[in-house]
Design an enzyme around this catalytic site. Structure first.
Site, PDB file in Angstrom:
ATOM      1  N   TYR A  85      -2.161  -8.407 -10.687  1.00  0.00           N
ATOM      2  CA  TYR A  85      -1.132  -8.326  -9.650  1.00  0.00           C
ATOM      3  C   TYR A  85       0.050  -9.249  -9.970  1.00  0.00           C
ATOM      4  O   TYR A  85       1.177  -8.793 -10.148  1.00  0.00           O
ATOM      5  CB  TYR A  85      -1.706  -8.741  -8.298  1.00  0.00           C
ATOM      6  CG  TYR A  85      -2.609  -7.746  -7.629  1.00  0.00           C
ATOM      7  CD1 TYR A  85      -2.218  -7.098  -6.465  1.00  0.00           C
ATOM      8  CD2 TYR A  85      -3.887  -7.470  -8.123  1.00  0.00           C
ATOM      9  CE1 TYR A  85      -3.055  -6.208  -5.813  1.00  0.00           C
ATOM     10  CE2 TYR A  85      -4.729  -6.580  -7.492  1.00  0.00           C
ATOM     11  CZ  TYR A  85      -4.318  -5.951  -6.334  1.00  0.00           C
ATOM     12  OH  TYR A  85      -5.157  -5.068  -5.701  1.00  0.00           O
ATOM     13  N   GLU A 105       0.822  -1.218   0.000  1.00  0.00           N
ATOM     14  CA  GLU A 105       0.000   0.000   0.000  1.00  0.00           C
ATOM     15  C   GLU A 105       0.852   1.262   0.000  1.00  0.00           C
ATOM     16  O   GLU A 105       0.460   2.282  -0.584  1.00  0.00           O
ATOM     17  CB  GLU A 105      -0.959  -0.008   1.198  1.00  0.00           C
ATOM     18  CG  GLU A 105      -1.903  -1.195   1.263  1.00  0.00           C
ATOM     19  CD  GLU A 105      -2.704  -1.405  -0.011  1.00  0.00           C
ATOM     20  OE1 GLU A 105      -2.921  -0.435  -0.754  1.00  0.00           O
ATOM     21  OE2 GLU A 105      -3.100  -2.551  -0.269  1.00  0.00           O
TER      22      GLU A 105
END
Length: 504
Positions: free
Chosen positions: A439, A353
């Protein structure tokens, strides 16, 4: 005469040398990611940013936000606008049929059962005059405002929108649980107008379906004094007024504005490279791990890509079942990861993040139609965190367990033609496919690009990419062209092989 000729020859030599040096310096600048690759005009010209001033009061009993938003909107396009559009993301929480969760996630999101959330528009005005508006789109998530007169290119308009937001008992980006109030994607945010026109995509259940321009914000929020607030931007004032607390927050050049409030928060903070890092946590364990991970990640990414341009970054534990979610200067982290048996996952999610602050936050992209661009770079940056902090062996072990394993669980030999990475959110069948391709396979592709080009050129590309597109939107096309320009190689076939993308 000979002296004149000699002087001319010397002059020509000086000019030629100067030109040669200029070309060399420009090329060196390009390779080092410096500003010399761009003309001064390009570097100095900046679109005027939209300016949001939001005043809100939070009713903790009813879980309501009563708010007023003043917006100075600038038309930076070449078209005249008769209407403006805004996303009303909270309305997707109105009914169970429009919720941005997959079927298997509903019970995780609503452990105590479904209750609606929404945003209700009371009025839209400009210079004291009421404007006609209509709410439309999937789940009533689009606000269309009809202007009283045409907004010409480079012209500005002041709008005032009054609205009420009901926060649902959902453990997601927008909602509340036992410990936190997650206030994200909560206000009318101006839709992006680009070469395709207005981007009015709905709030998809897969991915991060948000695409927004950078803007300046000043937010005033009144809450009960028992809450501690973490937010995008810088908290510049905390005032006690009439038994409540008024928080004043300022955020400049950010893509969104999010907040999270908790009654049990404890806070640790430290500094790295002049940037304040804060860790908001609920229990007494692993708040320090989240802080240290964020510090190390910021330092690594500052050096690898370019310096984080804001003054602070907050890592906030949350009632949030999805793992982690990025917002400018603020990330939500699932509170259940702050446990001994989950500490390795906690470190991974925090590092991921934090990487999003570079890819999505600073360098923006259309996360609806080209989600691979920020997610693949972010996932690979997470591996880079492990490489730079712990060494190649640890990075390879993390790669096998967190990236390759997920991809291979999805992959069927001989079906590579259906594994297109470059596609919009609506083209993915389920979250598993999205994670495996965007991803995992996306990170694998970036790793192969690094091997193909070598470390020196690869990191030169990343620095130039960051420098050129900071606070802007980049596209797949932009990324490919930049890779070819910096490496001085034809890479179309390489990109097509991995992304199934053909240059426009």
């Amino acid at each position: 005469m000979k002296q004149q000729i000699k002087r001319k020859l010397i002059l020509c030599s000086i000019v030629l040398l100067s030109l040669t040096m200029s070309v060399a310096i420009e090329k060196l600048g390009l390779l080092n990611g410096t500003a010399t690759v761009f003309s001064q005009r390009e570097r100095q010209y900046k679109h005027p940013l939209n300016e949001y001033v939001i005043k809100a009061e939070f009713d903790s009993m009813e879980k309501l936000l009563v708010a007023n938003q003043k917006l100075t909107y600038t038309n930076v396009s070449e078209s005249s606008f008769q209407t403006l559009y805004f996303h009303l993301y909270p309305n997707t929480f109105k009914t169970e049929g429009t919720l941005p969760f997959n079927a298997g996630e509903i019970n995780l999101a609503y452990p105590k059962g479904f209750e609606p959330g929404y945003i209700q528009i009371s009025s839209v005005e400009s210079s004291g005059e009421a404007l006609n508006y209509v709410i439309l789109g999937v789940g009533e998530t689009i606000l269309k405002v009809n202007l009283n007169q045409s907004l010409e290119p480079r012209a500005k308009i002041d709008l005032e929108i009054t609205f009420t937001v009901k926060i649902p008992p959902a453990r997601g980006r927008f909602g509340y649980g036992e410990n936190t109030i997650n206030i994200a994607n909560w206000y009318p945010i101006a839709a992006v107008h680009d070469h395709r026109g207005w981007n009015l995509e709905p709030y998809y259940a897969i991915g991060d379906p948000f695409y927004s321009d950078t803007a300046n914000y000043r937010v005033y929020i009144t809450m009960s004094p028992e809450y501690t607030l973490a937010s995008t931007g810088n908290i510049i004032k905390r005032e006690n007024i009439g038994g409540k607390v008024l928080w004043t927050v300022e955020a400049k050049n950010v893509r969104d504005f999010a907040m999270i409030a908790g009654e049990k928060y404890k806070v640790l903070e430290d500094e790295v490279d002049g940037i304040k890092i804060k860790s908001y946590f609920i229990e007494d364990i692993y708040g320090d791990l989240a802080l240290q991970t964020a510090k190390d990640a910021v330092k690594i990414f500052n050096k690898s890509f370019g310096k984080y341009p804001y003054k602070q970054l907050s890592i906030a534990a949350a009632d949030f079942f999805i793992g982690g979610m990025e917002y400018p200067n603020l990330v939500f982290i699932d509170q259940s990861l702050y446990q001994e048996e989950q500490q390795e996952i906690l470190e991974y999610v925090v590092a991921h993040e934090v990487a999003h602050q570079w890819w999505y936050g600073i360098v923006g992209n259309d996360q609806v139609n080209e989600p691979w661009l920020d997610e693949a770079l972010t996932e690979y940056s997470t591996l880079l965190y492990y490489e730079k902090k712990y060494g190649e062996d640890v990075k390879e072990n993390v790669y096998k367990n967190m990236v390759a394993r997920i991809y291979h669980a999805y992959h069927t030999p001989g079906m590579e033609s259906k594994e297109k990475i470059h596609r919009s959110l609506k083209e993915f069948e389920n979250p598993h496919e999205y994670q495996a391709l965007v991803y995992s396979k996306g990170a694998m592709f970036i790793g192969e690009l690094r091997k193909e080009l070598g470390d020196e050129v690869f990191f030169q590309i990343m620095k130039v990419y960051f420098d050129k597109y900071r606070f802007k939107h980049a596209t797949t096309e932009d990324f490919i062209k930049l890779c070819q320009q910096v490496s001085e190689r034809e890479l179309q076939a390489f990109f097509s092989k991995w992304l199934d993308y053909n240059q426009e």
